[in-house]
Design a protein around this motif. Structure first.
Motif, PDB file in Angstrom:
ATOM      1  N   SER A 170     -25.798 -22.558  16.556  1.00 22.69           N
ATOM      2  CA  SER A 170     -24.763 -21.472  17.160  1.00 22.69           C
ATOM      3  C   SER A 170     -23.536 -21.672  16.795  1.00 22.69           C
ATOM      4  O   SER A 170     -23.031 -22.615  16.322  1.00 22.69           O
ATOM      5  CB  SER A 170     -25.131 -21.755  18.533  1.00 22.69           C
ATOM      6  N   THR A 171     -22.923 -20.249  16.863  1.00 23.63           N
ATOM      7  CA  THR A 171     -21.583 -20.279  16.302  1.00 23.63           C
ATOM      8  C   THR A 171     -20.667 -19.519  17.216  1.00 23.63           C
ATOM      9  O   THR A 171     -21.212 -18.581  17.857  1.00 23.63           O
ATOM     10  CB  THR A 171     -21.435 -19.966  14.859  1.00 23.63           C
ATOM     11  N   THR A 172     -19.431 -19.911  17.476  1.00 22.79           N
ATOM     12  CA  THR A 172     -18.594 -19.242  18.236  1.00 22.79           C
ATOM     13  C   THR A 172     -17.798 -18.126  17.260  1.00 22.79           C
ATOM     14  O   THR A 172     -17.463 -18.542  15.904  1.00 22.79           O
ATOM     15  CB  THR A 172     -17.431 -19.644  19.083  1.00 22.79           C
ATOM     16  N   ASN A 173     -16.987 -17.156  17.594  1.00 24.71           N
ATOM     17  CA  ASN A 173     -16.311 -16.273  16.659  1.00 24.71           C
ATOM     18  C   ASN A 173     -16.742 -15.662  15.415  1.00 24.71           C
ATOM     19  O   ASN A 173     -16.166 -15.486  14.404  1.00 24.71           O
ATOM     20  CB  ASN A 173     -14.779 -17.002  16.298  1.00 24.71           C
ATOM     21  N   ALA A 174     -18.066 -15.490  15.499  1.00 25.98           N
ATOM     22  CA  ALA A 174     -18.909 -15.075  14.145  1.00 25.98           C
ATOM     23  C   ALA A 174     -18.545 -13.394  14.016  1.00 25.98           C
ATOM     24  O   ALA A 174     -18.168 -12.927  13.081  1.00 25.98           O
ATOM     25  CB  ALA A 174     -20.157 -15.520  14.173  1.00 25.98           C
ATOM     26  N   GLY A 175     -18.756 -12.867  15.156  1.00 28.51           N
ATOM     27  CA  GLY A 175     -18.594 -11.526  15.051  1.00 28.51           C
ATOM     28  C   GLY A 175     -17.572 -11.007  15.926  1.00 28.51           C
ATOM     29  O   GLY A 175     -17.250  -9.666  16.034  1.00 28.51           O
ATOM     30  N   GLY A 176     -16.509 -11.750  16.404  1.00 24.88           N
ATOM     31  CA  GLY A 176     -15.406 -11.273  17.253  1.00 24.88           C
ATOM     32  C   GLY A 176     -14.614 -12.397  17.747  1.00 24.88           C
ATOM     33  O   GLY A 176     -14.840 -13.595  17.275  1.00 24.88           O
ATOM     34  N   THR A 177     -13.894 -12.308  18.839  1.00 21.22           N
ATOM     35  CA  THR A 177     -13.075 -13.195  19.388  1.00 21.22           C
ATOM     36  C   THR A 177     -13.612 -14.018  20.513  1.00 21.22           C
ATOM     37  O   THR A 177     -13.055 -15.125  20.926  1.00 21.22           O
ATOM     38  CB  THR A 177     -11.510 -12.725  19.838  1.00 21.22           C
ATOM     39  N   THR A 178     -15.126 -13.536  21.016  1.00 26.55           N
ATOM     40  CA  THR A 178     -15.637 -14.139  22.040  1.00 26.55           C
ATOM     41  C   THR A 178     -17.010 -14.131  21.737  1.00 26.55           C
ATOM     42  O   THR A 178     -17.489 -13.615  20.812  1.00 26.55           O
ATOM     43  CB  THR A 178     -15.269 -13.332  23.307  1.00 26.55           C
ATOM     44  N   GLY A 179     -17.483 -14.922  22.834  1.00 21.44           N
ATOM     45  CA  GLY A 179     -19.144 -15.074  22.655  1.00 21.44           C
ATOM     46  C   GLY A 179     -19.652 -16.048  21.494  1.00 21.44           C
ATOM     47  O   GLY A 179     -18.835 -16.731  20.925  1.00 21.44           O
ATOM     48  N   THR A 180     -20.895 -16.221  21.648  1.00 14.44           N
ATOM     49  CA  THR A 180     -21.558 -17.394  20.631  1.00 14.44           C
ATOM     50  C   THR A 180     -22.857 -16.677  20.202  1.00 14.44           C
ATOM     51  O   THR A 180     -23.435 -15.711  20.870  1.00 14.44           O
ATOM     52  CB  THR A 180     -21.958 -18.572  21.554  1.00 14.44           C
ATOM     53  N   ASP A 181     -22.888 -16.497  19.114  1.00 12.88           N
ATOM     54  CA  ASP A 181     -24.111 -16.006  18.099  1.00 12.88           C
ATOM     55  C   ASP A 181     -24.820 -17.197  17.484  1.00 12.88           C
ATOM     56  O   ASP A 181     -24.530 -18.287  17.295  1.00 12.88           O
ATOM     57  CB  ASP A 181     -23.808 -15.103  17.147  1.00 12.88           C
ATOM     58  N   MET A 182     -26.538 -17.020  17.522  1.00 11.87           N
ATOM     59  CA  MET A 182     -27.328 -17.777  16.760  1.00 11.87           C
ATOM     60  C   MET A 182     -27.087 -17.563  15.141  1.00 11.87           C
ATOM     61  O   MET A 182     -26.424 -16.628  14.660  1.00 11.87           O
ATOM     62  CB  MET A 182     -28.553 -17.534  17.019  1.00 11.87           C
ATOM     63  N   PHE A 183     -27.420 -18.603  14.327  1.00 17.05           N
ATOM     64  CA  PHE A 183     -27.208 -18.595  12.943  1.00 17.05           C
ATOM     65  C   PHE A 183     -28.305 -19.330  12.272  1.00 17.05           C
ATOM     66  O   PHE A 183     -28.873 -20.225  12.797  1.00 17.05           O
ATOM     67  CB  PHE A 183     -25.821 -19.016  12.644  1.00 17.05           C
ATOM     68  N   LEU A 184     -28.478 -18.792  11.045  1.00 16.67           N
ATOM     69  CA  LEU A 184     -29.350 -19.376  10.326  1.00 16.67           C
ATOM     70  C   LEU A 184     -28.540 -19.776   8.755  1.00 16.67           C
ATOM     71  O   LEU A 184     -27.977 -18.838   8.482  1.00 16.67           O
ATOM     72  CB  LEU A 184     -30.572 -18.840   9.839  1.00 16.67           C
ATOM     73  N   ILE A 185     -28.625 -20.868   8.024  1.00 17.63           N
ATOM     74  CA  ILE A 185     -27.870 -20.986   6.935  1.00 17.63           C
ATOM     75  C   ILE A 185     -28.968 -21.604   5.991  1.00 17.63           C
ATOM     76  O   ILE A 185     -29.645 -22.537   6.478  1.00 17.63           O
ATOM     77  CB  ILE A 185     -26.694 -21.717   7.088  1.00 17.63           C
ATOM     78  N   ARG A 186     -28.913 -21.516   4.736  1.00 18.34           N
ATOM     79  CA  ARG A 186     -29.626 -22.017   3.822  1.00 18.34           C
ATOM     80  C   ARG A 186     -29.070 -22.843   2.573  1.00 18.34           C
ATOM     81  O   ARG A 186     -28.010 -22.338   2.092  1.00 18.34           O
ATOM     82  CB  ARG A 186     -30.831 -21.124   3.324  1.00 18.34           C
ATOM     83  N   LEU A 187     -29.402 -24.254   2.471  1.00 11.57           N
ATOM     84  CA  LEU A 187     -28.700 -25.082   1.399  1.00 11.57           C
ATOM     85  C   LEU A 187     -29.714 -25.257   0.260  1.00 11.57           C
ATOM     86  O   LEU A 187     -30.890 -25.042   0.323  1.00 11.57           O
ATOM     87  CB  LEU A 187     -28.471 -26.174   1.914  1.00 11.57           C
ATOM     88  N   LEU A 188     -29.051 -25.265  -0.730  1.00  7.67           N
ATOM     89  CA  LEU A 188     -29.740 -25.682  -2.040  1.00  7.67           C
ATOM     90  C   LEU A 188     -30.170 -27.227  -1.941  1.00  7.67           C
ATOM     91  O   LEU A 188     -29.765 -27.771  -1.197  1.00  7.67           O
ATOM     92  CB  LEU A 188     -28.889 -25.556  -3.336  1.00  7.67           C
ATOM     93  N   PRO A 189     -31.072 -27.329  -2.935  1.00  7.99           N
ATOM     94  CA  PRO A 189     -31.528 -28.814  -2.643  1.00  7.99           C
ATOM     95  C   PRO A 189     -30.981 -29.913  -2.844  1.00  7.99           C
ATOM     96  O   PRO A 189     -30.967 -31.153  -2.235  1.00  7.99           O
ATOM     97  CB  PRO A 189     -32.582 -28.780  -3.715  1.00  7.99           C
ATOM     98  N   ASN A 190     -29.821 -29.867  -3.525  1.00  8.50           N
ATOM     99  CA  ASN A 190     -28.701 -30.738  -3.618  1.00  8.50           C
ATOM    100  C   ASN A 190     -27.542 -30.513  -2.985  1.00  8.50           C
ATOM    101  O   ASN A 190     -26.251 -31.122  -3.232  1.00  8.50           O
ATOM    102  CB  ASN A 190     -28.530 -31.097  -4.835  1.00  8.50           C
ATOM    103  N   GLY A 191     -27.562 -29.589  -1.970  1.00 12.64           N
ATOM    104  CA  GLY A 191     -26.149 -29.443  -1.135  1.00 12.64           C
ATOM    105  C   GLY A 191     -25.746 -27.941  -1.738  1.00 12.64           C
ATOM    106  O   GLY A 191     -25.766 -27.727  -2.696  1.00 12.64           O
TER     107      GLY A 191
END
Length: 667
Positions: free
Chosen positions: A326-347
């Motif tokens: 979860s992240t705050t300030n992702a789409g604005g100044t308030t609230g919390t959103d869920m997130f997915l991120i993907r990393l390469l095998p070596n970062g």
């Protein structure tokens, strides 16, 4: 793995066998070498590597051929053949002293010892006759099997240099008990080599057999082969607060952890500007320098000084890592959103995933706060994320949210509404329904666990119950689950009366689950009001495949474990099942001697829910990571292929900052 061995006669003579040795020889050891003539696959002692059809076998499999001892198969279970158990591990200094022989690129830290055919010693007599073979040697390996048997290595050669070892020793392998190895050592008049001497065995400059060294530490004891002998590893990603929240194992045994790293102003603002942090460790706890920068990587998700909190991680078949949180300030100044991120095998962020490696999810049209806690993969690689969302205002409470995304981060329009399914069990606010973990079953159905505030109460302090749900692969609830036609079961874990019989409501916390091979589900967390008005015990609850309490487990399907008498707070945050069916549970326990300190909590249960007293003497233990009254919080747990148990979390330093903390114990 497949166990292979070959036994040869040995004569005490010159290399060509023509001239008998005039002197007796003891502890003749065939030490593996990476040879240039005859050529071996570089970094290994393997040459002439072939499949059954005679074609060349995959060279990348050669480093995965692990030396072992001769084995006997009994009722499908491999056991050590004492008459063929002559693998010998050597220390780095011993190998260096040998030097590299002519025609070799490297000498490895393992070999096989010749024993006298009498079976009671390792000395070959002088001046043997022309056909007098007094010795035997067994070469044995574990061979990795492939999904397609046609790709299995079928034949190969191993190249050795022979020398007379000055020490008479026995090296125990992982398939062998301590008592059996000690008995074997006594029969040979040898010294038993344990993990205090050799923890890892180098097979090449870039190859280490971490699983070959065997620790004699008792079950539950810290593994001296981890963390430079301490059994623990602390990592500072930044000078501020770093916290592990989730872990995953790679097939090669490397440990990948994710958590938060504080980019803010320090201890006075612990939640100010946290980024997602990831670290990768070698199987022995050493940071993997090939990952990220020196073994670690961090990235922001939300805009500005956002608070980014990862909670789960999975490894995709191609070696990439997906992290949910979860992240705050992702789409604005308030609230919390869920997130997915993907990393390469070596970062490093994978720009082919979502938008520049990130997917931000606002669940519901009027959502204020959204939190993601669980993540898993379906058989086709689609990603399943679970958590909870607040619709509208706090008065309406939370609903469980389940989402499905393609393996590359696109919402799956065939699942719910634009990839999201919301489930409301209670209309109570402000708590409502909160999912914490999930597991995707082989048929792509989904088991979810969480907490719900039951009807008639108004918040956490007045009681919460455990909710277990089952979704079909299309995201609809499976109404055959739960025993009531709804697709879920709501279960009070702690008693709803205190010791004096006064009506109350236990506060039940469900943090993690594991689905067993028979379809039953074990849920761990914590519960209070267990006959007292204070304190909280670790709870372990088992449900049948139909989603109802399994009364064969514990007492009516429930087990409560206080870590020590008078604990203020005990809670379980992770659970894993061993291959033998025993359950390993980790979490955190409040120190009895401090109002602020905590320790890692670890326990192991038998299949029926009783504490396994072969583990740490009582079946449970506290593991202090930091000194004194440090706050040590365990959030994650993995079991390595050799059975060793690794806990991950945080440890509070004396400077009031926290580090990534890993602890490994013997199974």
């Amino acid at each position: 793995m497949r166990y292979l061995s070959a036994t040869y006669d040995v004569r005490n003579a010159s290399a060509d066998g023509a001239t008998a040795s005039p002197a007796a020889r003891s502890n003749l050891t065939f030490v593996a070498v990476d040879a240039s003539a005859p050529a071996t696959i570089s970094g290994t002692a393997v040459s002439n590597f072939k499949r059954f059809d005679g074609s060349a076998a995959d060279a990348s499999l050669a480093p995965k051929i692990v030396p072992t001892v001769g084995m006997t198969l009994t009722n499908g279970v491999p056991s050590v053949n004492a008459s063929q158990a002559d693998l010998q591990a050597l220390s780095s200094s011993e190998v260096t002293a040998l030097g590299v022989p002519s025609g070799a690129r490297d000498v490895f830290q393992y070999g096989f010892v010749v024993r006298n055919k009498s079976g009671t010693g390792r000395t070959l007599p002088a001046n043997p006759g022309p056909s007098q073979f007094d010795g035997l040697i067994t070469f044995a390996v574990k061979l990795p099997l492939q999904a397609n048997a046609a790709n299995d290595p079928y034949s190969f050669s191993l190249v050795f240099e022979v020398y007379a070892d000055s020490a008479n020793r026995v090296t125990r392998v992982s398939e062998e008990t301590v008592a059996a190895a000690q008995s074997r050592a006594a029969a040979l008049g040898a010294t038993l080599v344990d993990a205090d001497t050799i923890c890892t065995v180098r097979t090449a400059s870039t190859n280490t057999l971490y699983g070959l060294g065997v620790s004699l530490t008792a079950p539950g004891g810290r593994d001296v082969c981890f963390g430079s002998g301490s059994g623990q590893v602390l990592t500072a990603v930044t000078p501020l607060q770093d916290v592990i929240r989730a872990m995953v194992l790679q097939p090669d045994g490397k440990i990948v952890v994710t958590g938060t790293s504080n980019q803010g102003t320090g201890p006075t603002a612990p939640n100010n500007n946290t980024d997602v942090a990831v670290a990768r460790y070698l199987p022995d706890g050493t940071l993997d320098a090939t990952f990220g920068t020196g073994g670690t990587f961090s990235t922001p998700v939300g805009a500005g000084a956002s608070v980014d909190t990862p909670q789960a991680i999975v490894r995709q078949p191609d070696g990439k890592f997906v992290i949910a949180g979860s992240t705050t300030n992702a789409g604005g100044t308030t609230g919390t959103d869920m997130f997915l991120i993907r990393l390469l095998p070596n970062g490093g962020l994978d720009s082919s995933f979502g938008t520049a490696g990130k997917v931000v999810i606002n669940a519901g049209t009027a959502a204020i706060n959204n939190f993601a806690f669980g993540l898993d993969q379906q058989s086709d690689g689609k990603l399943i994320i679970v958590g909870y969302t607040m619709e509208g205002t706090a008065a309406t409470g939370y609903d469980i949210v389940l989402g499905r995304y393609s393996k590359d981060g696109a919402p799956d329009a065939t699942f719910g509404s634009n990839g999201l399914v919301l489930t409301s069990i209670t209309t109570n606010g402000p708590s409502g329904d909160r999912a914490q973990d999930l597991q995707v079953l082989p048929d792509d159905t989904i088991i979810v666990v969480g907490t719900t505030t039951p009807a008639g109460t108004t918040g956490d302090t007045n009681g919460n119950d455990t909710v277990l749900l089952k979704y079909r692969a299309n995201g609809t609830l499976d109404t055959s689950f739960g025993g009531n036609g709804t697709g879920y079961s709501v279960t009070p874990i702690g008693p709803n009366r205190d010791a004096s019989g006064v009506q109350t409501a236990s506060n039940d916390i469900a943090n993690a689950l594991v689905v067993q091979p028979d379809g039953s589900t074990v849920v761990v967390g914590g519960s209070n009001n267990l006959g007292t008005t204070t304190g909280q015990d670790i709870s372990v609850v088992k449900f049948t495949a139909a989603g109802v309490l399994d009364t064969t487990f514990g007492s009516g399907g429930k087990v409560f474990v206080p870590m020590v008498a008078g604990s203020v707070l005990d809670v379980a945050n992770a659970v894993q099942r061993q291959p033998d069916g025993k359950l390993v549970v980790s979490g955190t326990s409040q120190n009895t001697g401090s109002s602020t300190g905590q320790d890692f909590a670890l326990l192991r249960l038998n299949v029926n829910g009783t504490l396994d007293t072969t583990f740490a003497g009582t079946g449970k233990e506290l593991l202090a990571v930091g000194a004194g009254t440090a706050s040590d919080l365990a959030s994650a747990l993995v079991i390595q292929p050799n059975g060793r148990i690794v806990l991950g979390g945080q440890s509070l330093e004396a400077t009031n900052n926290t580090n990534f903390a890993l602890v490994r114990v013997q199974p």
